[in-house]
Design an enzyme around this catalytic site. Sequence first.
Site, mmCIF file in Angstrom:
data_model
loop_
_atom_site.group_PDB
_atom_site.id
_atom_site.type_symbol
_atom_site.label_atom_id
_atom_site.label_comp_id
_atom_site.label_asym_id
_atom_site.label_seq_id
_atom_site.Cartn_x
_atom_site.Cartn_y
_atom_site.Cartn_z
ATOM 1 N N HIS A 191 0.815 -1.225 0.000
ATOM 2 C CA HIS A 191 0.000 0.000 0.000
ATOM 3 C C HIS A 191 0.845 1.270 0.000
ATOM 4 O O HIS A 191 0.453 2.282 -0.546
ATOM 5 C CB HIS A 191 -1.001 -0.029 1.150
ATOM 6 N N GLU A 433 -10.920 -10.705 -5.243
ATOM 7 C CA GLU A 433 -9.526 -10.590 -4.790
ATOM 8 C C GLU A 433 -9.002 -11.870 -4.164
ATOM 9 O O GLU A 433 -7.897 -11.894 -3.636
ATOM 10 C CB GLU A 433 -9.372 -9.499 -3.720
ATOM 11 N N ASN A 456 -4.037 -7.145 -7.042
ATOM 12 C CA ASN A 456 -2.971 -7.094 -6.024
ATOM 13 C C ASN A 456 -3.176 -8.196 -4.996
ATOM 14 O O ASN A 456 -2.269 -8.967 -4.690
ATOM 15 C CB ASN A 456 -2.977 -5.749 -5.295
ATOM 16 N N ASP A 457 -4.389 -8.238 -4.460
ATOM 17 C CA ASP A 457 -4.666 -9.273 -3.471
ATOM 18 C C ASP A 457 -4.867 -10.635 -4.123
ATOM 19 O O ASP A 457 -4.448 -11.656 -3.573
ATOM 20 C CB ASP A 457 -5.905 -8.898 -2.644
ATOM 21 N N CYS A 504 -8.997 -3.311 -11.282
ATOM 22 C CA CYS A 504 -8.560 -2.117 -10.543
ATOM 23 C C CYS A 504 -7.273 -2.357 -9.766
ATOM 24 O O CYS A 504 -6.803 -1.472 -9.061
ATOM 25 C CB CYS A 504 -9.661 -1.610 -9.620
#
Length: 579
Positions: A191, A433, A456-457, A504
């Site tokens: 992050h 995710e 990302n996750d 996203c």
Amino acid sequence: MEIKKGIAVSPGICIAKSLIIDSEDYRIPRRSIEPTQRMIEIQRVKNAFKDATRELTRLEAGQEASEQRTIKDIFAVHLRFLRDRSLQKKIANLVRSELVTAEYAVSTTLREIAAHFTKVKDPYISERAADIYDIERRLLRQLLGRKREDVEHLTEEIAVVARELSPTQTAGFNKRFVKGIATDAGGRTSHTAIVARSLGIPAVVALEDFTESISGGDTVIIDGNRGIAIVDPDEQTIRQYEKYSFEFTELEHRLDAIREKPAVTRDDVKITLLGNIEFPEEAELVLQKGGEGIGLYRTEFLYLNNPSEPTEQDHYKAYAETISVFKHRPVIIRTMDLGADKYTQSKRLAPEPNPFLGLRSIRFCLQNLTMFKRQLHAILRASVLGEVEIMFPLITNVQELMHAKLILRDVMDDLDEEDIAFNKNVQMGIMIETPSAALTASTLARDVDFFSIGTNDLTQYTLAVDRGNEWVSTLYSSVDPAVLRLIRTVIQDAHKAQIELHICGEMASEPEYIMLLLGMGVRTLSLAPPMIPEIKQIIRSVTIEDCNSVARKILGMNSERQVSNFLRDATRKILPEVF
Ligand code: PEP
Ligand code: MG
């Protein structure tokens, strides 16, 4: 001059003097000082002891009224340590003989004592080790606190160097003065990296032991394009980097010129480019860079830089400000994704053993309904101001989705009763995710208006690789064949169910991955605002036919390396300047 290789997470070049921010939670790296600095560092040690003693005395006095005998005893023990002249002397001697910083001398000396205590058989004495660690943290807070204040009151341009930064710390940087970020820890989608990219500050992470090779005030070059950090560069290197920096700025200006042009492929297929934001102020940047709305508003940042819990009005104001920039365009508000590396750990009495697998995101919201409802109430109130959509993060199964929808319904009923207007047909979607969500996408699709794939996750949970851990960063890749198969499943299931599909995660900000994503059928990307022009340029340079052929080839490949190499070569042909 020393050159270190890390991971490039936010493009651009910075040449500046370094400001080192350590953290009391980590081992303080050994950093040398000049002999002339000895007395300054020793004085800093003395001041830290004085301030810590004053702080503890105040705290101890505050306990007087209450019956907290044990706490008072603990404070008394700590005060005895702090008043012990021989301890101060030992630390000062270390500074003097080894030429190290006050922080390092304090940390090493106290940890040595703690280690010694731990070995003693008598449990009363071995348990005192915890007190010593506590004293270490208190002294370090005194020493480092001033540096934190320095970051808040900067008057000249600097490069921040740290072992690790929290998303909150990074979000607080003033980008007028913080020109670059270099950290030992972190990964491409941590992050902190995401926030640096959003702020447009060049950053390199995963430099491993970089903080040990640098002293505050050293000149440093941070190359956020190539993932390199250089301490004490020679004249020739500085000149070379000034040239790179000039060329990069030129490229940015050239790309900014395509702002008004549509994001369409050469064979006329329209791609929607939305922006990811953490703060309402960033919505303006999305617009400036040519974005067509907000695809991911990470609302948890409202909590991260607020000392107290945001009120419903704080929520509403932030949403209204964002919507005012994109009145007739989608603004997708993601409900709080707190937990894991954000916020809740520091508030907990005992940290979770595996926070990324713990009480995070929608799970945290569903266990903290007052907080969750407060946010939903504000989002719904704001829904009449524009094209608001609601998105739930980290949904892992249908029950969770049903529970979140039920709470949303409850809040809608409350608004009805209160006679407050809201959009009754507000669009509602979820982030995909986790592998479990991807594998059950066909079922989840029945109850939502859209999916947004959080790569990302999804990557971290599919590959079992912590997205912020530099030691396993080479294993983290969103184009690993396993991740790609899950992404393909989700896209196909969304198309079958005729619901919208967005990407996203940071994958949508990566120039190399765009052809593949378009070839897999993605038509909406939500990305870091500074990357919008570059991604648009790629879209405008390809045909969907080319992209389909790239995707077909890639989906037949068995290794991540093969995929990465192929994509890099294909993109280099289209936008050589980026490389
Ligand atoms: C993701 O996981 O891909 C995502 C976009 O959410 P975040 O990065 O905020 O976890
Ligand atoms: Mg996520």
